[in-house]
Design an enzyme around this catalytic site. Structure first.
Site, PDB file in Angstrom:
ATOM      1  N   GLY A  46       0.826  -1.201   0.000  1.00  0.00           N
ATOM      2  CA  GLY A  46       0.000   0.000   0.000  1.00  0.00           C
ATOM      3  C   GLY A  46       0.857   1.247   0.000  1.00  0.00           C
ATOM      4  N   GLN A  51       2.952  10.102   1.242  1.00  0.00           N
ATOM      5  CA  GLN A  51       4.257   9.425   1.325  1.00  0.00           C
ATOM      6  C   GLN A  51       5.160   9.781   0.141  1.00  0.00           C
ATOM      7  OE1 GLN A  51       2.417   5.351   2.130  1.00  0.00           O
ATOM      8  NE2 GLN A  51       4.371   5.201   3.184  1.00  0.00           N
ATOM      9  N   CYS A  92       5.763  -0.246   6.964  1.00  0.00           N
ATOM     10  CA  CYS A  92       5.392   0.921   6.165  1.00  0.00           C
ATOM     11  C   CYS A  92       6.587   1.298   5.292  1.00  0.00           C
ATOM     12  CB  CYS A  92       5.055   2.077   7.099  1.00  0.00           C
ATOM     13  SG  CYS A  92       4.591   3.588   6.247  1.00  0.00           S
ATOM     14  N   LEU A  93       6.318   1.665   4.039  1.00  0.00           N
ATOM     15  CA  LEU A  93       7.423   2.021   3.132  1.00  0.00           C
ATOM     16  C   LEU A  93       8.180   3.257   3.625  1.00  0.00           C
ATOM     17  CD1 LEU A  93       5.787   1.323  -0.346  1.00  0.00           C
ATOM     18  CD2 LEU A  93       7.446  -0.064   0.890  1.00  0.00           C
ATOM     19  N   HIS A 134      -4.513   1.529   7.578  1.00  0.00           N
ATOM     20  CA  HIS A 134      -3.150   2.067   7.636  1.00  0.00           C
ATOM     21  C   HIS A 134      -2.971   3.200   6.615  1.00  0.00           C
ATOM     22  CE1 HIS A 134       1.410   1.335   7.818  1.00  0.00           C
ATOM     23  NE2 HIS A 134       1.251   2.135   6.776  1.00  0.00           N
ATOM     24  N   GLU A 135      -3.441   2.954   5.373  1.00  0.00           N
ATOM     25  CA  GLU A 135      -3.258   3.963   4.318  1.00  0.00           C
ATOM     26  C   GLU A 135      -4.149   5.186   4.541  1.00  0.00           C
ATOM     27  OE1 GLU A 135      -0.706   3.573   2.653  1.00  0.00           O
ATOM     28  OE2 GLU A 135      -0.443   1.442   3.027  1.00  0.00           O
ATOM     29  N   HIS A 138      -2.627   7.558   6.878  1.00  0.00           N
ATOM     30  CA  HIS A 138      -1.605   8.436   6.283  1.00  0.00           C
ATOM     31  C   HIS A 138      -2.232   9.752   5.814  1.00  0.00           C
ATOM     32  CE1 HIS A 138       2.190   6.318   6.222  1.00  0.00           C
ATOM     33  NE2 HIS A 138       1.664   5.228   5.691  1.00  0.00           N
TER      34      HIS A 138
HETATM   35 NI    NI Z   1       2.485   3.298   5.520  1.00  0.00          NI
END
Ligand code: NI
Length: 186
Positions: A46, A51, A92-93, A134-135, A138
């Site tokens: 995701g 991000q 998380c990226l 989660h997304e 963000h």
């Molecule tokens: Ni994330």
């Protein structure tokens, strides 16, 4: 298509809320395609627009086994959550190599728009439910480590900042050596 740079925690830009998307045009389609490419290459399941330094309410995700079912959610909102909760180990990226357990509702229903502006609903449990929450977090400026104790969060912050300094130092050393025509030792 192009790969976008992913901001690293604790970059302050990750902690700001995103604005709704109002124009559904070619630029949006291009951004979504680039976000998909960036997510698959990372690789991740995701990615949210903030991000990649775009403060718009856009997320992409793919929790399928074969990574061939890209989901795009514009202006997503959680409209239902289950009473039942589940602990899930998240990553998380924007926080490479950090994995921590977070408790969230086990199932969610989300409404969102597609890249043409049409509203649809998606319901999920398991990894999909985790990923959606989660997304969408963000987009509010919330990162999963915000659910951890301040002590744990600080430890992660310190670790990532140290790593970032090392990456920058290595890059600077590489540039310096390249200028002098030397080989960089590995
Ligand atoms: Ni994330």
């Amino acid at each position: 298509m192009a790969q976008l740079t992913i901001l690293r925690y604790p970059d302050a830009r990750l902690m700001k809320p995103s604005e709704p998307v109002e124009v559904f045009d070619e630029n949006l389609a291009r951004l979504v395609a680039d976000m998909g490419e960036t997510m698959y290459k990372a690789p991740g399941v995701g990615l949210a627009a903030p991000q990649v330094n775009v403060r718009r309410r856009i997320i992409v995700l793919d929790t399928s086994e074969n990574k061939d079912q890209l989901m795009v959610l514009i202006n997503p909102e959680i409209i239902e959550t289950s009473e039942e909760k589940k602990l899930y180990e998240e990553g998380c990226l924007s926080l490479p190599h950090i994995y921590e357990k977070v408790e969230r509702p086990a199932r969610v229903k989300v409404k969102a728009q597609d890249i043409h502006g049409n509203w649809f609903e998606v319901e999920g449990d398991g990894l999909l439910a985790v990923c959606l929450q989660h997304e969408i977090d963000h987009l509010k400026g919330t990162v999963f480590v915000d659910y951890l104790s301040p002590m744990k969060r600080n430890r992660i912050k310190t670790k990532l900042l140290k790593e970032e300094r090392e990456i920058k130092k290595a890059a600077a050393a590489g540039n310096h050596a390249a200028k002098k025509g030397k080989k960089v030792k590995k």
